[in-house]
Write a protein that holds these residues in place. Structure first.
Motif, PDB file in Angstrom:
ATOM      1  N   UNK A 105       0.809  -1.213   0.000  1.00 44.56           N
ATOM      2  CA  UNK A 105       0.000   0.000   0.000  1.00 44.56           C
ATOM      3  C   UNK A 105       0.848   1.271   0.000  1.00 44.56           C
ATOM      4  N   UNK A 106       1.810   1.377   0.908  1.00 40.66           N
ATOM      5  CA  UNK A 106       2.628   2.592   0.948  1.00 40.66           C
ATOM      6  C   UNK A 106       3.589   2.666  -0.234  1.00 40.66           C
ATOM      7  N   UNK A 107       4.030   1.516  -0.749  1.00 41.23           N
ATOM      8  CA  UNK A 107       4.891   1.530  -1.936  1.00 41.23           C
ATOM      9  C   UNK A 107       4.121   2.031  -3.156  1.00 41.23           C
ATOM     10  N   UNK A 108       2.870   1.600  -3.291  1.00 39.74           N
ATOM     11  CA  UNK A 108       2.039   2.064  -4.406  1.00 39.74           C
ATOM     12  C   UNK A 108       1.846   3.575  -4.318  1.00 39.74           C
ATOM     13  N   UNK A 109       1.551   4.076  -3.123  1.00 39.35           N
ATOM     14  CA  UNK A 109       1.371   5.518  -2.961  1.00 39.35           C
ATOM     15  C   UNK A 109       2.677   6.257  -3.230  1.00 39.35           C
ATOM     16  N   UNK A 110       3.794   5.702  -2.810  1.00 39.83           N
ATOM     17  CA  UNK A 110       5.111   6.282  -3.064  1.00 39.83           C
ATOM     18  C   UNK A 110       5.285   6.551  -4.566  1.00 39.83           C
ATOM     19  N   UNK A 111       5.020   5.525  -5.378  1.00 40.41           N
ATOM     20  CA  UNK A 111       5.228   5.674  -6.819  1.00 40.41           C
ATOM     21  C   UNK A 111       4.159   6.532  -7.482  1.00 40.41           C
ATOM     22  N   UNK A 112       2.951   6.536  -6.954  1.00 47.84           N
ATOM     23  CA  UNK A 112       1.912   7.442  -7.470  1.00 47.84           C
ATOM     24  C   UNK A 112       2.300   8.901  -7.222  1.00 47.84           C
ATOM     25  N   UNK A 113       2.841   9.173  -6.055  1.00 48.40           N
ATOM     26  CA  UNK A 113       3.278  10.530  -5.760  1.00 48.40           C
ATOM     27  C   UNK A 113       4.404  10.952  -6.700  1.00 48.40           C
ATOM     28  N   UNK A 114       5.371  10.074  -6.908  1.00 52.04           N
ATOM     29  CA  UNK A 114       6.460  10.378  -7.837  1.00 52.04           C
ATOM     30  C   UNK A 114       5.922  10.652  -9.239  1.00 52.04           C
ATOM     31  N   UNK A 115       5.041   9.769  -9.722  1.00 54.37           N
ATOM     32  CA  UNK A 115       4.484   9.910 -11.068  1.00 54.37           C
ATOM     33  C   UNK A 115       3.709  11.206 -11.239  1.00 54.37           C
ATOM     34  N   UNK A 116       3.152  11.722 -10.157  1.00 53.98           N
ATOM     35  CA  UNK A 116       2.354  12.943 -10.219  1.00 53.98           C
ATOM     36  C   UNK A 116       3.143  14.194  -9.836  1.00 53.98           C
ATOM     37  N   UNK A 148      17.643   7.058  -3.762  1.00 49.42           N
ATOM     38  CA  UNK A 148      17.552   6.921  -5.222  1.00 49.42           C
ATOM     39  C   UNK A 148      16.698   8.030  -5.837  1.00 49.42           C
ATOM     40  N   UNK A 149      15.643   8.425  -5.133  1.00 53.87           N
ATOM     41  CA  UNK A 149      14.719   9.424  -5.659  1.00 53.87           C
ATOM     42  C   UNK A 149      14.926  10.807  -5.035  1.00 53.87           C
ATOM     43  N   UNK A 150      16.069  10.971  -4.357  1.00 55.76           N
ATOM     44  CA  UNK A 150      16.461  12.248  -3.751  1.00 55.76           C
ATOM     45  C   UNK A 150      15.416  12.782  -2.769  1.00 55.76           C
ATOM     46  N   UNK A 151      14.934  11.880  -1.933  1.00 56.56           N
ATOM     47  CA  UNK A 151      13.988  12.213  -0.872  1.00 56.56           C
ATOM     48  C   UNK A 151      14.682  12.008   0.468  1.00 56.56           C
ATOM     49  N   UNK A 152      14.122  12.574   1.513  1.00 53.88           N
ATOM     50  CA  UNK A 152      14.674  12.345   2.843  1.00 53.88           C
ATOM     51  C   UNK A 152      13.882  11.234   3.517  1.00 53.88           C
TER      52      UNK A 152
END
Length: 116
Positions: free
Chosen positions: A23-34, A64-68
């Motif tokens: 669930x949180x991984x899916x949201x992680x990538x949705x946020x990146x995509x948006x 990898x995605x330059x997030x903290x």
């Protein structure tokens, strides 16, 4: 197809509660995509063999995605694990919001997550 209204997240300081689960991984990538800027926070309860791996995965994914990535190891809870873990987790998130000035706490849940 899943659509996501992210207009209220753009230009804000967002914190994603991350567990390394589906669930949180899916949201992680949705946020990146948006194109939503966010940091992540993970609690390591140390209750399973995979706990340290999941924390390491979260840190590597953030890098990898330059997030903290904020992470914390929880104490051992001998009784009432679910309640104590939830209280500890949300105290951690609330402290990060207060200290770091996050506008939004983002959580992801599956339909079978009944207590959150």
């Amino acid at each position: 197809m899943l659509t996501l209204d992210v207009s209220h997240l753009k230009g804000k300081k967002n914190l994603l509660a991350f567990s390394a689960g589906v669930d949180s991984s899916a949201l992680f990538f949705l946020l990146l995509e948006n194109g939503i800027k966010f940091d992540i926070a993970i609690v390591n309860y140390g209750t399973r063999e995979e706990s340290d791996e999941e924390e390491s995965h979260a840190k590597a994914l953030a890098k990898k995605h330059k997030l903290f990535c904020h992470s914390i190891k929880a104490p051992k809870f001998d009784t009432h694990f679910e309640k104590k873990a939830r209280d500890f987790r949300y105290e951690f998130f609330e402290s990060l919001i207060a200290i770091e000035g996050y506008d939004n706490l983002l959580t992801a849940h599956q339909l079978n997550d009944q207590l959150e």
